[in-house]
Design a protein around this motif. Sequence first.
Motif, PDB file in Angstrom:
ATOM      1  N   LEU A   7       0.869  -1.345   0.089  1.00  0.00           N
ATOM      2  CA  LEU A   7       0.197  -0.102   0.104  1.00  0.00           C
ATOM      3  C   LEU A   7       1.079   1.229   0.188  1.00  0.00           C
ATOM      4  O   LEU A   7       0.788   2.245  -0.622  1.00  0.00           O
ATOM      5  N   GLN A   8       1.994   1.192   0.802  1.00  0.00           N
ATOM      6  CA  GLN A   8       2.890   2.375   1.229  1.00  0.00           C
ATOM      7  C   GLN A   8       3.608   2.633  -0.590  1.00  0.00           C
ATOM      8  O   GLN A   8       3.586   3.888  -0.967  1.00  0.00           O
ATOM      9  N   VAL A   9       4.082   1.507  -1.063  1.00  0.00           N
ATOM     10  CA  VAL A   9       4.737   1.758  -2.429  1.00  0.00           C
ATOM     11  C   VAL A   9       3.663   2.397  -3.379  1.00  0.00           C
ATOM     12  O   VAL A   9       3.840   3.417  -4.176  1.00  0.00           O
ATOM     13  N   VAL A  10       2.544   1.715  -3.386  1.00  0.00           N
ATOM     14  CA  VAL A  10       1.531   2.256  -4.384  1.00  0.00           C
ATOM     15  C   VAL A  10       1.105   3.709  -4.091  1.00  0.00           C
ATOM     16  O   VAL A  10       1.060   4.446  -4.894  1.00  0.00           O
ATOM     17  N   MET A  11       0.949   4.080  -2.921  1.00  0.00           N
ATOM     18  CA  MET A  11       0.867   5.406  -2.545  1.00  0.00           C
ATOM     19  C   MET A  11       1.933   6.404  -2.859  1.00  0.00           C
ATOM     20  O   MET A  11       1.667   7.727  -3.428  1.00  0.00           O
ATOM     21  N   ALA A  12       3.094   5.835  -2.386  1.00  0.00           N
ATOM     22  CA  ALA A  12       4.346   6.847  -3.023  1.00  0.00           C
ATOM     23  C   ALA A  12       4.376   6.858  -4.567  1.00  0.00           C
ATOM     24  O   ALA A  12       4.766   8.094  -4.713  1.00  0.00           O
ATOM     25  N   THR A  13       3.789   6.120  -5.146  1.00  0.00           N
ATOM     26  CA  THR A  13       4.143   5.985  -6.606  1.00  0.00           C
ATOM     27  C   THR A  13       3.105   7.122  -7.190  1.00  0.00           C
ATOM     28  O   THR A  13       3.306   8.032  -7.894  1.00  0.00           O
ATOM     29  N   ILE A  14       1.685   7.120  -6.748  1.00  0.00           N
ATOM     30  CA  ILE A  14       0.857   8.087  -6.889  1.00  0.00           C
ATOM     31  C   ILE A  14       1.201   9.426  -6.454  1.00  0.00           C
ATOM     32  O   ILE A  14       1.034  10.429  -7.212  1.00  0.00           O
ATOM     33  N   GLY A  15       1.768   9.497  -5.306  1.00  0.00           N
ATOM     34  CA  GLY A  15       2.168  10.881  -4.539  1.00  0.00           C
ATOM     35  C   GLY A  15       3.394  11.538  -5.560  1.00  0.00           C
ATOM     36  O   GLY A  15       3.309  12.805  -5.843  1.00  0.00           O
ATOM     37  N   ALA A  16       4.164  10.528  -6.044  1.00  0.00           N
ATOM     38  CA  ALA A  16       5.448  11.099  -6.771  1.00  0.00           C
ATOM     39  C   ALA A  16       4.993  11.520  -8.348  1.00  0.00           C
ATOM     40  O   ALA A  16       5.264  12.714  -8.627  1.00  0.00           O
ATOM     41  N   MET A  17       3.841  10.818  -8.662  1.00  0.00           N
ATOM     42  CA  MET A  17       3.149  11.318  -9.927  1.00  0.00           C
ATOM     43  C   MET A  17       2.567  12.571  -9.578  1.00  0.00           C
ATOM     44  O   MET A  17       2.455  13.588 -10.463  1.00  0.00           O
ATOM     45  N   GLY A  18       1.929  12.946  -8.642  1.00  0.00           N
ATOM     46  CA  GLY A  18       1.487  14.177  -8.296  1.00  0.00           C
ATOM     47  C   GLY A  18       2.450  15.432  -8.250  1.00  0.00           C
ATOM     48  O   GLY A  18       2.203  16.383  -8.774  1.00  0.00           O
ATOM     49  N   PHE A  19       3.579  14.971  -7.569  1.00  0.00           N
ATOM     50  CA  PHE A  19       4.369  16.052  -7.530  1.00  0.00           C
ATOM     51  C   PHE A  19       4.948  16.325  -8.859  1.00  0.00           C
ATOM     52  O   PHE A  19       5.569  17.351  -9.397  1.00  0.00           O
ATOM     53  N   GLY A  20       5.118  15.377  -9.872  1.00  0.00           N
ATOM     54  CA  GLY A  20       5.662  15.714 -11.372  1.00  0.00           C
ATOM     55  C   GLY A  20       4.696  16.439 -11.899  1.00  0.00           C
ATOM     56  O   GLY A  20       5.090  17.369 -12.652  1.00  0.00           O
TER      57      GLY A  20
ATOM     58  N   ALA B 122      -3.113  17.507  -9.385  1.00  0.00           N
ATOM     59  CA  ALA B 122      -1.631  17.449  -8.584  1.00  0.00           C
ATOM     60  C   ALA B 122      -2.100  17.432  -7.257  1.00  0.00           C
ATOM     61  O   ALA B 122      -1.677  16.717  -6.456  1.00  0.00           O
ATOM     62  N   TYR B 123      -2.921  18.348  -6.784  1.00  0.00           N
ATOM     63  CA  TYR B 123      -3.390  18.520  -5.298  1.00  0.00           C
ATOM     64  C   TYR B 123      -3.997  17.185  -4.969  1.00  0.00           C
ATOM     65  O   TYR B 123      -3.704  16.811  -3.984  1.00  0.00           O
ATOM     66  N   LEU B 124      -5.013  17.177  -5.653  1.00  0.00           N
ATOM     67  CA  LEU B 124      -5.585  15.700  -5.243  1.00  0.00           C
ATOM     68  C   LEU B 124      -4.792  14.281  -5.145  1.00  0.00           C
ATOM     69  O   LEU B 124      -4.995  13.747  -4.000  1.00  0.00           O
ATOM     70  N   LEU B 125      -3.958  14.020  -6.083  1.00  0.00           N
ATOM     71  CA  LEU B 125      -3.239  12.974  -6.190  1.00  0.00           C
ATOM     72  C   LEU B 125      -2.441  13.121  -4.808  1.00  0.00           C
ATOM     73  O   LEU B 125      -2.139  12.023  -4.007  1.00  0.00           O
ATOM     74  N   ILE B 126      -1.575  14.205  -4.590  1.00  0.00           N
ATOM     75  CA  ILE B 126      -0.549  14.389  -3.594  1.00  0.00           C
ATOM     76  C   ILE B 126      -1.443  14.252  -2.286  1.00  0.00           C
ATOM     77  O   ILE B 126      -1.101  13.265  -1.329  1.00  0.00           O
ATOM     78  N   ALA B 127      -2.464  15.058  -1.589  1.00  0.00           N
ATOM     79  CA  ALA B 127      -3.061  14.990  -0.787  1.00  0.00           C
ATOM     80  C   ALA B 127      -3.540  13.490  -0.283  1.00  0.00           C
ATOM     81  O   ALA B 127      -3.485  12.871   0.794  1.00  0.00           O
ATOM     82  N   GLY B 128      -4.151  13.114  -1.186  1.00  0.00           N
ATOM     83  CA  GLY B 128      -5.037  11.835  -0.922  1.00  0.00           C
ATOM     84  C   GLY B 128      -3.933  10.733  -0.807  1.00  0.00           C
ATOM     85  O   GLY B 128      -4.114   9.815   0.098  1.00  0.00           O
ATOM     86  N   SER B 129      -2.877  10.530  -1.684  1.00  0.00           N
ATOM     87  CA  SER B 129      -2.169   9.582  -1.396  1.00  0.00           C
ATOM     88  C   SER B 129      -1.057   9.635  -0.335  1.00  0.00           C
ATOM     89  O   SER B 129      -0.955   8.442   0.431  1.00  0.00           O
ATOM     90  N   PHE B 130      -0.482  10.534   0.095  1.00  0.00           N
ATOM     91  CA  PHE B 130       0.249  10.794   1.409  1.00  0.00           C
ATOM     92  C   PHE B 130      -0.755  10.678   2.712  1.00  0.00           C
ATOM     93  O   PHE B 130       0.101  10.298   3.571  1.00  0.00           O
ATOM     94  N   ALA B 131      -1.976  11.061   2.746  1.00  0.00           N
ATOM     95  CA  ALA B 131      -2.800  10.632   3.804  1.00  0.00           C
ATOM     96  C   ALA B 131      -2.680   9.259   4.168  1.00  0.00           C
ATOM     97  O   ALA B 131      -2.653   8.759   5.326  1.00  0.00           O
ATOM     98  N   VAL B 132      -2.832   8.518   2.954  1.00  0.00           N
ATOM     99  CA  VAL B 132      -3.107   7.213   3.341  1.00  0.00           C
ATOM    100  C   VAL B 132      -1.385   6.590   3.361  1.00  0.00           C
ATOM    101  O   VAL B 132      -1.298   5.654   4.130  1.00  0.00           O
ATOM    102  N   PHE B 133      -0.441   7.246   2.796  1.00  0.00           N
ATOM    103  CA  PHE B 133       0.983   6.665   2.864  1.00  0.00           C
ATOM    104  C   PHE B 133       1.557   6.565   4.465  1.00  0.00           C
ATOM    105  O   PHE B 133       1.837   5.995   4.857  1.00  0.00           O
ATOM    106  N   PHE B 134       1.094   7.781   5.137  1.00  0.00           N
ATOM    107  CA  PHE B 134       1.215   8.043   6.442  1.00  0.00           C
ATOM    108  C   PHE B 134       0.238   7.357   7.401  1.00  0.00           C
ATOM    109  O   PHE B 134       0.637   7.594   8.793  1.00  0.00           O
ATOM    110  N   GLY B 135      -0.342   6.537   6.872  1.00  0.00           N
ATOM    111  CA  GLY B 135      -1.156   5.599   7.840  1.00  0.00           C
ATOM    112  C   GLY B 135      -2.485   5.790   7.937  1.00  0.00           C
ATOM    113  O   GLY B 135      -3.120   5.005   8.921  1.00  0.00           O
ATOM    114  N   GLY B 136      -3.124   6.481   7.190  1.00  0.00           N
ATOM    115  CA  GLY B 136      -4.660   6.914   7.379  1.00  0.00           C
ATOM    116  C   GLY B 136      -5.320   5.729   6.482  1.00  0.00           C
ATOM    117  O   GLY B 136      -4.972   5.030   5.844  1.00  0.00           O
TER     118      GLY B 136
END
Lengths: 152, 253
Positions: A7-20, B122-136
């Motif tokens: 799950l973390q890897v998937v979310m990190a991937t989406i997050g990196a794409m967001g920052f891209g 970009a905002y949607l992707l970053i906020a959504g993914s990192f909320a889950v990434f950090f344990g949400g």
Amino acid sequence: MNTQMVLQVVMATIGAMGFGLLFHMSGGRLLAITLGGAANWIFYLLGMEVYHDRVIAFFVAALATAVLAEIMARLMKTPVITLLVPMLVPLIPGGDLYYTTLALVQGDMEAFAQYGGMFIREAGAISFGIILVACVVQTAFRLWMLFRERKV
Amino acid sequence: MQQKEQTLFAILDAGELLLTAGAEVARVEDTIRRMAHAYGFVRTDVLTITASMIVTVQAANGDVFTQTRRILRRETDMRRIEAVNALSRTVCRNPLPLDELRGRIEEIRSMPEGSKWRLPAAYLLIAGSFAVFFGGSWRDGIAAMLCSMVLYAVGRVGVRIRLQPIVLTVISAALMCLAALITVKAGLGQGLDYIIIGNIMLLIPGIALVTSLRDMIVGDTISGLLGACEALLRAIAIAAGCALVLMQLGGAG
């Protein structure tokens, strides 16, 4: 690898794409940093597996990602920083910075020192990993130039 | 203005574009030095910090020119870094006539913004993914996405009315926390911390901090200190904005 890690890897991937996207990347480069973001967190998880220490794992992940970014930048003919920065995003210790500053505002100096120290060590580990790679590449490049000059 | 002064002015334009697009200080200095050399200046002294550029060049006939630039706003834009980098490579191989150089620089400056959906996506992707990434949970992710739209709207308005960046950060953080609290009270979000951290990834100057540490280690101490100081101020502004809301409504956060 357990589900939490996947799950973390998937979310990190989406997050990196967001920052891209945030940094105006598109097409092949966006794809490259998206995959790079995934690789970045996998490097971290592997580092954790071997060393069981967050700071060292951060250093290992930054180092490996920087090497990957150097190679991809050469292949795609683009400045390294444009790939490296979004790829490193999963390592940015946002949580620690949040808890640090919140502790400061709330006057909880013990938690402030604990989270703050962690944050500085993590940020330092990332920077050190990046710089080490940059220095090695630069040195190797100059040595190669020197070698070529001698030959000619 | 003399031809050589104009050339120096154009080179500084290229450097300014790089710096405002978020390139490293060392790259900006290097690019200016290389371009100046390509246009026949025999000596170039350049000092760049994140807020300003100072360049003195000496022409082959001994004329000396100095120009400076003040840098106010920086927004990371990798396309521009790449474009200026390519231009600098072209110039070093074959110095373009001044008019063409100016034209190319203007082209990079006026690059189209791209799709209007880029930033919200970009905002949607970053906020959504990192909320889950950090344990949400996934519900926290959705709540974080809703809050990120608040952040986006506040940012748009703030830039339009030219708010000071620090003030804008405090207001953004406060409204974002308020939105996060509302989603939790409404029963959508579960972990308030995770929703807030997911959104803080959008505000936090994490990249700026890493870059400034790197600047300091490679010898650009002033730039590094400035960057670190700015990053620290922004981090405090975020915490102040969050604390403002959480202390009043969130039971001490």
